[in-house]
Structure formats: structure tokens, C-alpha cells
Motif scaffolding. Structure first.
Motif, PDB file in Angstrom:
ATOM      1  N   VAL A  60       0.839  -1.214   0.000  1.00 13.16           N
ATOM      2  CA  VAL A  60       0.000   0.000   0.000  1.00 13.16           C
ATOM      3  C   VAL A  60       0.866   1.252   0.000  1.00 13.16           C
ATOM      4  O   VAL A  60       0.556   2.252  -0.662  1.00 13.16           O
ATOM      5  CB  VAL A  60      -0.956  -0.014   1.209  1.00 13.16           C
ATOM      6  CG1 VAL A  60      -1.738   1.291   1.273  1.00 13.16           C
ATOM      7  CG2 VAL A  60      -1.915  -1.190   1.114  1.00 13.16           C
ATOM      8  N   THR A  61       1.976   1.218   0.747  1.00 12.02           N
ATOM      9  CA  THR A  61       2.885   2.372   0.758  1.00 12.02           C
ATOM     10  C   THR A  61       3.472   2.622  -0.625  1.00 12.02           C
ATOM     11  O   THR A  61       3.563   3.764  -1.083  1.00 12.02           O
ATOM     12  CB  THR A  61       4.017   2.142   1.778  1.00 12.02           C
ATOM     13  OG1 THR A  61       3.451   1.932   3.077  1.00 12.02           O
ATOM     14  CG2 THR A  61       4.947   3.345   1.831  1.00 12.02           C
ATOM     15  N   MET A  62       3.871   1.548  -1.316  1.00 11.93           N
ATOM     16  CA  MET A  62       4.428   1.697  -2.661  1.00 11.93           C
ATOM     17  C   MET A  62       3.369   2.213  -3.636  1.00 11.93           C
ATOM     18  O   MET A  62       3.664   3.040  -4.512  1.00 11.93           O
ATOM     19  CB  MET A  62       4.983   0.356  -3.146  1.00 11.93           C
ATOM     20  CG  MET A  62       6.263  -0.076  -2.443  1.00 11.93           C
ATOM     21  SD  MET A  62       7.583   1.159  -2.593  1.00 11.93           S
ATOM     22  CE  MET A  62       7.793   1.226  -4.369  1.00 11.93           C
ATOM     23  N   ILE A  63       2.133   1.730  -3.470  1.00 12.89           N
ATOM     24  CA  ILE A  63       1.045   2.239  -4.331  1.00 12.89           C
ATOM     25  C   ILE A  63       0.847   3.726  -4.089  1.00 12.89           C
ATOM     26  O   ILE A  63       0.653   4.506  -5.033  1.00 12.89           O
ATOM     27  CB  ILE A  63      -0.254   1.449  -4.066  1.00 12.89           C
ATOM     28  CG1 ILE A  63      -0.109   0.010  -4.576  1.00 12.89           C
ATOM     29  CG2 ILE A  63      -1.445   2.130  -4.745  1.00 12.89           C
ATOM     30  CD1 ILE A  63      -1.289  -0.875  -4.234  1.00 12.89           C
ATOM     31  N   SER A  64       0.912   4.137  -2.825  1.00 14.22           N
ATOM     32  CA  SER A  64       0.785   5.564  -2.501  1.00 14.22           C
ATOM     33  C   SER A  64       1.908   6.364  -3.134  1.00 14.22           C
ATOM     34  O   SER A  64       1.684   7.449  -3.703  1.00 14.22           O
ATOM     35  CB  SER A  64       0.805   5.761  -0.979  1.00 14.22           C
ATOM     36  OG  SER A  64      -0.201   4.995  -0.354  1.00 14.22           O
ATOM     37  N   LEU A  65       3.119   5.829  -3.057  1.00 16.72           N
ATOM     38  CA  LEU A  65       4.286   6.514  -3.630  1.00 16.72           C
ATOM     39  C   LEU A  65       4.147   6.669  -5.140  1.00 16.72           C
ATOM     40  O   LEU A  65       4.360   7.756  -5.695  1.00 16.72           O
ATOM     41  CB  LEU A  65       5.545   5.730  -3.287  1.00 16.72           C
ATOM     42  CG  LEU A  65       6.873   6.275  -3.816  1.00 16.72           C
ATOM     43  CD1 LEU A  65       7.161   7.629  -3.196  1.00 16.72           C
ATOM     44  CD2 LEU A  65       8.009   5.300  -3.522  1.00 16.72           C
ATOM     45  N   VAL A  66       3.766   5.574  -5.800  1.00 18.66           N
ATOM     46  CA  VAL A  66       3.594   5.618  -7.257  1.00 18.66           C
ATOM     47  C   VAL A  66       2.448   6.555  -7.634  1.00 18.66           C
ATOM     48  O   VAL A  66       2.533   7.309  -8.610  1.00 18.66           O
ATOM     49  CB  VAL A  66       3.346   4.202  -7.818  1.00 18.66           C
ATOM     50  CG1 VAL A  66       2.986   4.257  -9.308  1.00 18.66           C
ATOM     51  CG2 VAL A  66       4.578   3.332  -7.618  1.00 18.66           C
ATOM     52  N   GLY A  67       1.371   6.540  -6.853  1.00 17.47           N
ATOM     53  CA  GLY A  67       0.237   7.418  -7.140  1.00 17.47           C
ATOM     54  C   GLY A  67       0.603   8.891  -7.053  1.00 17.47           C
ATOM     55  O   GLY A  67       0.240   9.680  -7.933  1.00 17.47           O
ATOM     56  N   VAL A  68       1.337   9.255  -6.004  1.00 16.81           N
ATOM     57  CA  VAL A  68       1.770  10.653  -5.874  1.00 16.81           C
ATOM     58  C   VAL A  68       2.714  11.018  -7.015  1.00 16.81           C
ATOM     59  O   VAL A  68       2.616  12.112  -7.601  1.00 16.81           O
ATOM     60  CB  VAL A  68       2.451  10.876  -4.506  1.00 16.81           C
ATOM     61  CG1 VAL A  68       3.058  12.271  -4.437  1.00 16.81           C
ATOM     62  CG2 VAL A  68       1.447  10.684  -3.377  1.00 16.81           C
ATOM     63  N   THR A  69       3.626  10.112  -7.355  1.00 17.29           N
ATOM     64  CA  THR A  69       4.574  10.372  -8.445  1.00 17.29           C
ATOM     65  C   THR A  69       3.845  10.644  -9.757  1.00 17.29           C
ATOM     66  O   THR A  69       4.114  11.638 -10.451  1.00 17.29           O
ATOM     67  CB  THR A  69       5.527   9.185  -8.619  1.00 17.29           C
ATOM     68  OG1 THR A  69       6.280   8.995  -7.415  1.00 17.29           O
ATOM     69  CG2 THR A  69       6.493   9.418  -9.775  1.00 17.29           C
ATOM     70  N   LEU A  70       2.936   9.748 -10.118  1.00 17.71           N
ATOM     71  CA  LEU A  70       2.224   9.904 -11.380  1.00 17.71           C
ATOM     72  C   LEU A  70       1.305  11.126 -11.363  1.00 17.71           C
ATOM     73  O   LEU A  70       1.164  11.826 -12.374  1.00 17.71           O
ATOM     74  CB  LEU A  70       1.417   8.643 -11.679  1.00 17.71           C
ATOM     75  CG  LEU A  70       2.243   7.366 -11.928  1.00 17.71           C
ATOM     76  CD1 LEU A  70       1.320   6.187 -12.208  1.00 17.71           C
ATOM     77  CD2 LEU A  70       3.209   7.568 -13.089  1.00 17.71           C
ATOM     78  N   GLY A  71       0.670  11.387 -10.218  1.00 20.95           N
ATOM     79  CA  GLY A  71      -0.207  12.557 -10.136  1.00 20.95           C
ATOM     80  C   GLY A  71       0.552  13.857 -10.311  1.00 20.95           C
ATOM     81  O   GLY A  71       0.133  14.746 -11.069  1.00 20.95           O
ATOM     82  N   VAL A  72       1.692  13.989  -9.624  1.00 22.49           N
ATOM     83  CA  VAL A  72       2.496  15.209  -9.741  1.00 22.49           C
ATOM     84  C   VAL A  72       3.053  15.344 -11.152  1.00 22.49           C
ATOM     85  O   VAL A  72       3.035  16.430 -11.750  1.00 22.49           O
ATOM     86  CB  VAL A  72       3.635  15.198  -8.694  1.00 22.49           C
ATOM     87  CG1 VAL A  72       4.625  16.324  -8.960  1.00 22.49           C
ATOM     88  CG2 VAL A  72       3.061  15.311  -7.295  1.00 22.49           C
ATOM     89  N   ALA A  73       3.562  14.226 -11.709  1.00 23.55           N
ATOM     90  CA  ALA A  73       4.115  14.276 -13.071  1.00 23.55           C
ATOM     91  C   ALA A  73       3.051  14.665 -14.088  1.00 23.55           C
ATOM     92  O   ALA A  73       3.290  15.499 -14.972  1.00 23.55           O
ATOM     93  CB  ALA A  73       4.734  12.922 -13.429  1.00 23.55           C
ATOM     94  N   ALA A  74       1.867  14.076 -13.962  1.00 17.92           N
ATOM     95  CA  ALA A  74       0.782  14.395 -14.899  1.00 17.92           C
ATOM     96  C   ALA A  74       0.387  15.862 -14.801  1.00 17.92           C
ATOM     97  O   ALA A  74       0.164  16.530 -15.816  1.00 17.92           O
ATOM     98  CB  ALA A  74      -0.431  13.500 -14.621  1.00 17.92           C
ATOM     99  N   LEU A  75       0.317  16.368 -13.579  1.00 18.22           N
ATOM    100  CA  LEU A  75      -0.060  17.771 -13.397  1.00 18.22           C
ATOM    101  C   LEU A  75       0.983  18.717 -13.994  1.00 18.22           C
ATOM    102  O   LEU A  75       0.646  19.683 -14.686  1.00 18.22           O
ATOM    103  CB  LEU A  75      -0.240  18.052 -11.904  1.00 18.22           C
ATOM    104  CG  LEU A  75      -0.891  19.374 -11.488  1.00 18.22           C
ATOM    105  CD1 LEU A  75      -2.194  19.599 -12.246  1.00 18.22           C
ATOM    106  CD2 LEU A  75      -1.139  19.392  -9.989  1.00 18.22           C
ATOM    107  N   ILE A  76       2.262  18.416 -13.775  1.00 19.73           N
ATOM    108  CA  ILE A  76       3.332  19.255 -14.323  1.00 19.73           C
ATOM    109  C   ILE A  76       3.341  19.195 -15.841  1.00 19.73           C
ATOM    110  O   ILE A  76       3.464  20.224 -16.522  1.00 19.73           O
ATOM    111  CB  ILE A  76       4.695  18.811 -13.748  1.00 19.73           C
ATOM    112  CG1 ILE A  76       4.789  19.187 -12.266  1.00 19.73           C
ATOM    113  CG2 ILE A  76       5.843  19.444 -14.533  1.00 19.73           C
ATOM    114  CD1 ILE A  76       6.047  18.691 -11.586  1.00 19.73           C
ATOM    115  N   ILE A  77       3.188  17.994 -16.401  1.00 18.08           N
ATOM    116  CA  ILE A  77       3.244  17.832 -17.862  1.00 18.08           C
ATOM    117  C   ILE A  77       2.079  18.541 -18.530  1.00 18.08           C
ATOM    118  O   ILE A  77       2.245  19.275 -19.509  1.00 18.08           O
ATOM    119  CB  ILE A  77       3.265  16.337 -18.231  1.00 18.08           C
ATOM    120  CG1 ILE A  77       4.570  15.700 -17.759  1.00 18.08           C
ATOM    121  CG2 ILE A  77       3.112  16.152 -19.740  1.00 18.08           C
ATOM    122  CD1 ILE A  77       4.560  14.184 -17.830  1.00 18.08           C
ATOM    123  N   VAL A  78       0.868  18.324 -18.016  1.00 15.37           N
ATOM    124  CA  VAL A  78      -0.311  18.933 -18.637  1.00 15.37           C
ATOM    125  C   VAL A  78      -0.250  20.452 -18.545  1.00 15.37           C
ATOM    126  O   VAL A  78      -0.552  21.159 -19.512  1.00 15.37           O
ATOM    127  CB  VAL A  78      -1.597  18.390 -17.986  1.00 15.37           C
ATOM    128  CG1 VAL A  78      -2.808  19.190 -18.439  1.00 15.37           C
ATOM    129  CG2 VAL A  78      -1.790  16.921 -18.333  1.00 15.37           C
TER     130      VAL A  78
END
Length: 436
Positions: free
Chosen positions: A47-65
Motif C-alpha cells: 500500500v505504501t508503494m502504491i501511494s508513492l507511485v500514485g503521488v509520483t504519477l499525479g504530480v508528473a501528470a499535473l506538471i506535464i499537462v
């Protein structure tokens, strides 16, 4: 070493010192050990790794868009302002038959880069193949055409010198493809505003040799605009000795209001002035609304990822209940326990945010290479310029927006950690150790 043994390894002095100041070395040590993956706590680690990956992808998507939206606006603004004047002067009371004198006076205003008299009109163009297409014919002086770098600096076929001879036209690359034209071919231009005869107005039909083919990178302009010498455009549209408008290019387009009084004074005759913001207000307002909407939507993605941090910390509190109880019996305060779990949550959010920032930066710096790779994999153009105006995906990172995304992610991670940390701090040591 087990969680209990690690907890017992902490001395009472360390516990007391850790309670005295926020985020002490002891609290950081315990928080780090709680985050380390263990075989017996596989579910918490997953669950911790899922949280880490989720934050990573969310921040990256927001910056890219946000970078793509900013790049899209900047590129469109550059294309539009590179072709159209920042200030457009129209005649009042009488036609602009003194456009040369007016242009010279306005060109002397400080901050004015270029003054261009324009004659333009709608027409139908036909070439070697296909049906005719509607075009906008713009007549400009040769010396002004040279200074329009977005056009004269992007000639793909032919040459600027050939166009400046004054006996031909310059067309966009997509118009050349649509009409099957190359340099040297003749393009037929048909205008409904032709000669007046006893039987009515007849369309005016005239063919011109293609002397240059340009590519601005904006499909709408590359497909629909024909440039011809000002004198020829005046003859073609029955506007001999007259300019329809005068376009003024200034050094700072965002400060066009400051140029208005001086330009009106220099004109020396009644005029009406409009600027690029008025002429494109609906378009750029729509872009701003779309950008804000995308920021809000993708912020929800980061929020959802932060909720995973809540789930992982709640599971961690449950798994570490015995260790927390021992810490409390050894002298750790509720505030110290709460800080330990807050640091655990912030640690996941911080690592995810940094990874997301680096991923977003990497994608933005290589956006066009990624576009070419996607085109190669798909076997087609995934970014259709006829729909999106531009021929390539733009990306322009705004440092203030990027910092705002990072702060948003860290703030949500902090808020997500408060409730589980508060539950851990309120844990009753007696209840936790009753059946041990």
C-alpha cells in the motif's frame, strides 16, 4: 531486528529529548524504520508503494499537462502575434489614402517595431489538383514582408528574393499540398468583388506564379493565407491608393494600452484602434478556462493519491500498535508519536513529489522526441495539426506553477497524515499490551 526490538533499543534519554523538540533524530529514525519494507508487513509495504507511485504519477501528470497548456498558449500567441499586428488602426471619416505618411509618423513612436499598411480580402483559390479552397489574401509592402520574420524566416521552398520581385505570391505549405502546387506553378485567385458591368458584378479571376512557400507551424495560417505585394492587392480588390488597415507591432504586446495615446497622437487624423486582446479575447479566454479546469481535475488525482497515504498509515498504525505502546511506556509523549507518523506520511509524499517532479521535467524536456516515438509506434500522426492548430506538441514549464504543484502535493501529504498520526497518538498502551 523486529519492530519491538527496534523500539526497545531507544534509550529513555532519547525519548525524553525527542519529546522536547519537533522532528528529533529519534523520531526520524523510528519513522524511517516504520517505512522500511518487511516480510511480515507485506500488505503495508504494498500500500505504501502504491501511494508513492500514485503521488509520483499525479504530480508528473499535473506538471506535464500544465506545461503543455502553457506551451500551447505561448506558441499560439507567438504565431498569432507574429502575423497580426498588436494594434490595428482603422480609418474614420475618410479612407486611409494617406497610409504612407501615417505609417511614417507612427513608426517614430518609441517602442514601435513595425508599421504595416494592409489590404486584405476573402477569395477562392484553385491549383493543379482538387477543388478550390477559401483563402485570405493579404497585401503587404515588400519591406514589411521581410520584417515579418514568422513568414519570411520560415520559407521552405522558393526564396525571399523571388517573392520581392513583385510578380508573384507566397503561400503556405498546407495550401500548396492541398492544391498540388510547387514553386513556379500558377495559382488562380477568384474574388466575388470584381468588375461592375451592365449585367452586374462579375467575379475577378487572376492567376499568379508561386514564388515562395512558407510554413509557420500553425495549420490554419499555412492552409489559408496568400501574401501578395500591396500594390497588386490594391488593384485586385479595387482599392487603388488605399490601405484598409494599418497594423502596428510593438516591443511589449502585453502593454499595448500604454502605446495607444502616442499612436493616436502620431496618426494625426481620426482613427479607431483595436488591439490583439480584443480581437482574440474569446479564444485566449477559452484557453485560460481550459488550463484552470485541467489543473483542478489533475489536482483531484493528486488528492486521491494522498488518500492512499491515509490507508497505508492506518494499516501501519495497526501493525505497529505494540511498538507504539512500548514507546509510550518508555516515556514517549503523544506529540512525539504523532510526529513520527506525520513524518512517515510526509516521507512518502516527499519522495513521490520529487520523483514526480523529475519525471515531469524529463518528459517536458523531451516532449518532441516522445511525440516522434509515439508517431513511429502508432504508424500515424498522433498530434493532428489540422485539429490542434500547431504541428508539434509544445511544452513550456512555468516555475511558479511548478512550485505550486510541489507545494500542493506536499500539503496534501501532510494533511493526509494527520488523522492516522492522531489515532496513533491516542492509542492506549494498556489496551495494546493487555494480551501480550
Amino acid at each position: 531486528m523486529s519492530a519491538v526490538a527496534e523500539t526497545e533499543a531507544a534509550s529513555p534519554d532519547a525519548l525524553r529529548n525527542g519529546s522536547a523538540r519537533p522532528f528529533s533524530a529519534f523520531e526520524r529514525l523510528v519513522a524511517w524504520r516504520y517505512l522500511r519494507p518487511r516480510r511480515k508487513e507485506a500488505a503495508v509495504s504494498i500500500v505504501t508503494m502504491i501511494s508513492l507511485v500514485g503521488v509520483t504519477l499525479g504530480v508528473a501528470a499535473l506538471i506535464i499537462v500544465m506545461a503543455v497548456m502553457n506551451g500551447f498558449r505561448a506558441e499560439l500567441l507567438d504565431r498569432i502575434l507574429g502575423l497580426n499586428g498588436h494594434l490595428v488602426i482603422s480609418a474614420i471619416e475618410r479612407p486611409l489614402d494617406d497610409y504612407d505618411a501615417v505609417s511614417e509618423r507612427i513608426a517614430a513612436v518609441p517602442g514601435v517595431k513595425l508599421v504595416t499598411p494592409i489590404v486584405e480580402g476573402q477569395a477562392l483559390a484553385t491549383g493543379n489538383v482538387g477543388a478550390g479552397s477559401g483563402v485570405l489574401v493579404r497585401g503587404v509592402r515588400g519591406e514589411d514582408f521581410v520584417k515579418l520574420e514568422s513568414i519570411s524566416g520560415n520559407i521552405q521552398e522558393g526564396s525571399l528574393e523571388s517573392y520581392l520581385t513583385g510578380d508573384g505570391v507566397a503561400i503556405g505549405s498546407r495550401m500548396a499540398v492541398d492544391l498540388g502546387l510547387i514553386v513556379g506553378d500558377r495559382i488562380k485567385v477568384i474574388s466575388p468583388e470584381g468588375d461592375v458591368t451592365p449585367f452586374g458584378t462579375t467575379p475577378r479571376v487572376k492567376s499568379y506564379p508561386v514564388r515562395a512557400i512558407f510554413e509557420m507551424g500553425m495549420s490554419e495560417y499555412d492552409r489559408s493565407i496568400i501574401f501578395m505585394p500591396l500594390e497588386e492587392a490594391q488593384l485586385y480588390f479595387n482599392q487603388e491608393g488605399i490601405a484598409q488597415v494599418i497594423e502596428v507591432f510593438v516591443e511589449d504586446p502585453d502593454a499595448v494600452d500604454s502605446y495607444r495615446p502616442e499612436v493616436e497622437k502620431a496618426a494625426g487624423r481620426p482613427i479607431y484602434i483595436s488591439d490583439w486582446r480584443q480581437r482574440n479575447q474569446a479564444f485566449f479566454s477559452a484557453l485560460i478556462i481550459e488550463r484552470n479546469a485541467m489543473f483542478l481535475i489533475l489536482s483531484i488525482v493528486v488528492l486521491v493519491a494522498s488518500l492512499n497515504i491515509v490507508a497505508s498509515l492506518i494499516m501501519m498504525v495497526k501493525e505497529k500498535a505494540r511498538g507504539v505502546a512500548i514507546l509510550r511506556t518508555m516515556g514517549a509523549t503523544q506529540a512525539s508519536v504523532m510526529r513520527i507518523f506525520i513524518m512517515a506520511g510526509i516521507g512518502v509524499g516527499f519522495v513521490g513529489t520529487v520523483a514526480g517532479f523529475l519525471l515531469g521535467l524529463l518528459v517536458c524536456l523531451n516532449i518532441r522526441s516522445i511525440q516522434r516515438l509515439m508517431n513511429w509506434m502508432a504508424g500515424a500522426d498522433v498530434w493532428d495539426p489540422t485539429i490542434r492548430f500547431l504541428s508539434e506538441i509544445p511544452a513550456k514549464m512555468n516555475p511558479y506553477e511548478t512550485v505550486a504543484v510541489v507545494i500542493l502535493s506536499l500539503s496534501l501529504s501532510f494533511l493526509a497524515a494527520i488523522v492516522p498520526a492522531w489515532r496513533a497518538a491516542k492509542l492506549d498502551p494498556v489496551e495494546a499490551l493487555r494480551y501480550e
